[in-house]
Structure formats: structure tokens, C-alpha cells
Scaffold this motif. Structure first.
Motif, PDB file in Angstrom:
ATOM      1  N   ALA A  29       0.835  -1.212   0.000  1.00 41.72           N
ATOM      2  CA  ALA A  29       0.000   0.000   0.000  1.00 41.72           C
ATOM      3  C   ALA A  29       0.865   1.254   0.000  1.00 41.72           C
ATOM      4  O   ALA A  29       0.543   2.238  -0.681  1.00 41.72           O
ATOM      5  CB  ALA A  29      -0.932  -0.013   1.200  1.00 41.72           C
ATOM      6  N   SER A  30       1.975   1.228   0.727  1.00 44.67           N
ATOM      7  CA  SER A  30       2.881   2.381   0.737  1.00 44.67           C
ATOM      8  C   SER A  30       3.512   2.597  -0.631  1.00 44.67           C
ATOM      9  O   SER A  30       3.606   3.733  -1.106  1.00 44.67           O
ATOM     10  CB  SER A  30       3.981   2.170   1.771  1.00 44.67           C
ATOM     11  N   ILE A  31       3.935   1.504  -1.249  1.00 47.41           N
ATOM     12  CA  ILE A  31       4.539   1.618  -2.586  1.00 47.41           C
ATOM     13  C   ILE A  31       3.510   2.135  -3.585  1.00 47.41           C
ATOM     14  O   ILE A  31       3.799   3.036  -4.385  1.00 47.41           O
ATOM     15  CB  ILE A  31       5.122   0.273  -3.037  1.00 47.41           C
ATOM     16  N   LEU A  32       2.299   1.579  -3.552  1.00 48.07           N
ATOM     17  CA  LEU A  32       1.262   2.028  -4.481  1.00 48.07           C
ATOM     18  C   LEU A  32       0.886   3.488  -4.243  1.00 48.07           C
ATOM     19  O   LEU A  32       0.629   4.238  -5.191  1.00 48.07           O
ATOM     20  CB  LEU A  32       0.032   1.130  -4.375  1.00 48.07           C
ATOM     21  N   GLY A  33       0.857   3.916  -2.978  1.00 52.16           N
ATOM     22  CA  GLY A  33       0.578   5.318  -2.677  1.00 52.16           C
ATOM     23  C   GLY A  33       1.653   6.237  -3.214  1.00 52.16           C
ATOM     24  O   GLY A  33       1.369   7.294  -3.780  1.00 52.16           O
ATOM     25  N   TYR A  34       2.907   5.833  -3.066  1.00 51.01           N
ATOM     26  CA  TYR A  34       4.015   6.637  -3.584  1.00 51.01           C
ATOM     27  C   TYR A  34       3.979   6.700  -5.107  1.00 51.01           C
ATOM     28  O   TYR A  34       4.181   7.752  -5.699  1.00 51.01           O
ATOM     29  CB  TYR A  34       5.349   6.079  -3.103  1.00 51.01           C
ATOM     30  N   ARG A  39       3.453   9.771 -10.040  1.00 49.32           N
ATOM     31  CA  ARG A  39       2.987   9.726 -11.441  1.00 49.32           C
ATOM     32  C   ARG A  39       4.113   9.465 -12.433  1.00 49.32           C
ATOM     33  O   ARG A  39       4.088   9.937 -13.559  1.00 49.32           O
ATOM     34  CB  ARG A  39       2.242  10.999 -11.810  1.00 49.32           C
ATOM     35  N   ASP A  40       5.109   8.716 -12.000  1.00 49.30           N
ATOM     36  CA  ASP A  40       6.219   8.350 -12.879  1.00 49.30           C
ATOM     37  C   ASP A  40       6.149   6.847 -13.117  1.00 49.30           C
ATOM     38  O   ASP A  40       6.421   6.062 -12.213  1.00 49.30           O
ATOM     39  CB  ASP A  40       7.553   8.726 -12.246  1.00 49.30           C
ATOM     40  N   PRO A  41       5.772   6.422 -14.327  1.00 53.78           N
ATOM     41  CA  PRO A  41       5.603   4.989 -14.560  1.00 53.78           C
ATOM     42  C   PRO A  41       6.901   4.194 -14.491  1.00 53.78           C
ATOM     43  O   PRO A  41       6.895   3.024 -14.119  1.00 53.78           O
ATOM     44  CB  PRO A  41       4.984   4.913 -15.960  1.00 53.78           C
ATOM     45  N   GLY A  45       7.079   1.304 -11.878  1.00 48.03           N
ATOM     46  CA  GLY A  45       7.299  -0.055 -12.358  1.00 48.03           C
ATOM     47  C   GLY A  45       8.519  -0.692 -11.732  1.00 48.03           C
ATOM     48  O   GLY A  45       8.508  -1.871 -11.367  1.00 48.03           O
ATOM     49  N   SER A  46       9.588   0.102 -11.589  1.00 38.80           N
ATOM     50  CA  SER A  46      10.799  -0.459 -10.980  1.00 38.80           C
ATOM     51  C   SER A  46      10.598  -0.758  -9.495  1.00 38.80           C
ATOM     52  O   SER A  46      11.087  -1.774  -8.986  1.00 38.80           O
ATOM     53  CB  SER A  46      11.986   0.473 -11.185  1.00 38.80           C
ATOM     54  N   THR A  52       8.128  -7.117  -5.880  1.00 38.78           N
ATOM     55  CA  THR A  52       7.695  -8.460  -6.278  1.00 38.78           C
ATOM     56  C   THR A  52       8.852  -9.439  -6.241  1.00 38.78           C
ATOM     57  O   THR A  52       8.704 -10.576  -5.776  1.00 38.78           O
ATOM     58  CB  THR A  52       7.087  -8.415  -7.697  1.00 38.78           C
ATOM     59  N   THR A  53      10.018  -9.015  -6.698  1.00 41.27           N
ATOM     60  CA  THR A  53      11.190  -9.886  -6.675  1.00 41.27           C
ATOM     61  C   THR A  53      11.565 -10.249  -5.245  1.00 41.27           C
ATOM     62  O   THR A  53      11.845 -11.411  -4.936  1.00 41.27           O
ATOM     63  CB  THR A  53      12.372  -9.200  -7.372  1.00 41.27           C
TER      64      THR A  53
END
Length: 109
Positions: A29-34, A39-41, A45-46, A52-53
Motif C-alpha cells: 500500500a505504501s509503494i502504491l501510494g508513492y 505519477r512516474d511509470p 514499475g521499478s 515483487t522480486t
């Protein structure tokens, strides 16, 4: 685990996912909020790829060594002496430390 029916394997996978979810949801949730605020894809993505890794790597490592575990279990009959030996070493070390504290020796060099 391969001997189990596929419905049981699926149930176990879902059960594991739900039990692991409380440990990792706040990080995701923190990563998704950031990512949503930046707004930098590319950065988003990284970050998600890195998350995930890191989340999947221990599972893949454990799964890759599951076959080796079967061969390690065959050595159990030879390892019956490990517990008594480690107990003896632990008690010996504790006894040595206690006696050294009670009766200190001075080493003159």
C-alpha cells in the motif's frame, strides 16, 4: 505436495496467500501510494518489480530446495548424536564460564 488433488493445492495456495497478506499489505500500500503521487511509470514499475522480486525470491528459493530436502532427510539416522553432543558442549561451556567467574585465574605472562 504433488500427490494432492489440484483443488487441495489451490486451497493451500489461497490459504498461504491470505495468511501472508497481513505481513505485506502495508508495504504494498505504501509503494502504491508513492507511485500514485509520483505519477512516474518508470519509477513505479521499478519499485513494484523490486517489491515483487523480494517477495517471491524466498518462495522460489524454498521451492527449488524442496527436492534436496528429501535427500537430507535420509541422513536423519546418522544425526542421532548431534543433540547429545551439542547439549554436552553447551553444558560444558556454561560450566566452564560459571567456574571461571567463581574461581578466576590470573594468567601472568
Amino acid at each position: 505436495m504433488t500427490n494432492l488433488p489440484s483443488c487441495v493445492q489451490a486451497y493451500l495456495a489461497v490459504t498461504f496467500a491470505l495468511s501472508a497478506s497481513p505481513c505485506s499489505t502495508h508495504v504494498l500500500a505504501s509503494i502504491l501510494g508513492y507511485v500514485a503521487t509520483s505519477r512516474d511509470p518508470v519509477i513505479g514499475g521499478s519499485l513494484l518489480l523490486t517489491y515483487t522480486t523480494g517477495y517471491v525470491a524466498p518462495l522460489l528459493l524454498a521451492a527449488s530446495f524442496a527436492g534436496a530436502l528429501q535427500s537430507l532427510l535420509s541422513f536423519r539416522k546418522f544425526s542421532a548424536w548431534i543433540n547429545p553432543m551439542s547439549d554436552t558442549l553447551l553444558l560444558g561451556g556454561g560450566l566452564y564460564t560459571m567456574l571461571d567467574r567463581l574461581f578466576p585465574t590470573t594468567m601472568a605472562m
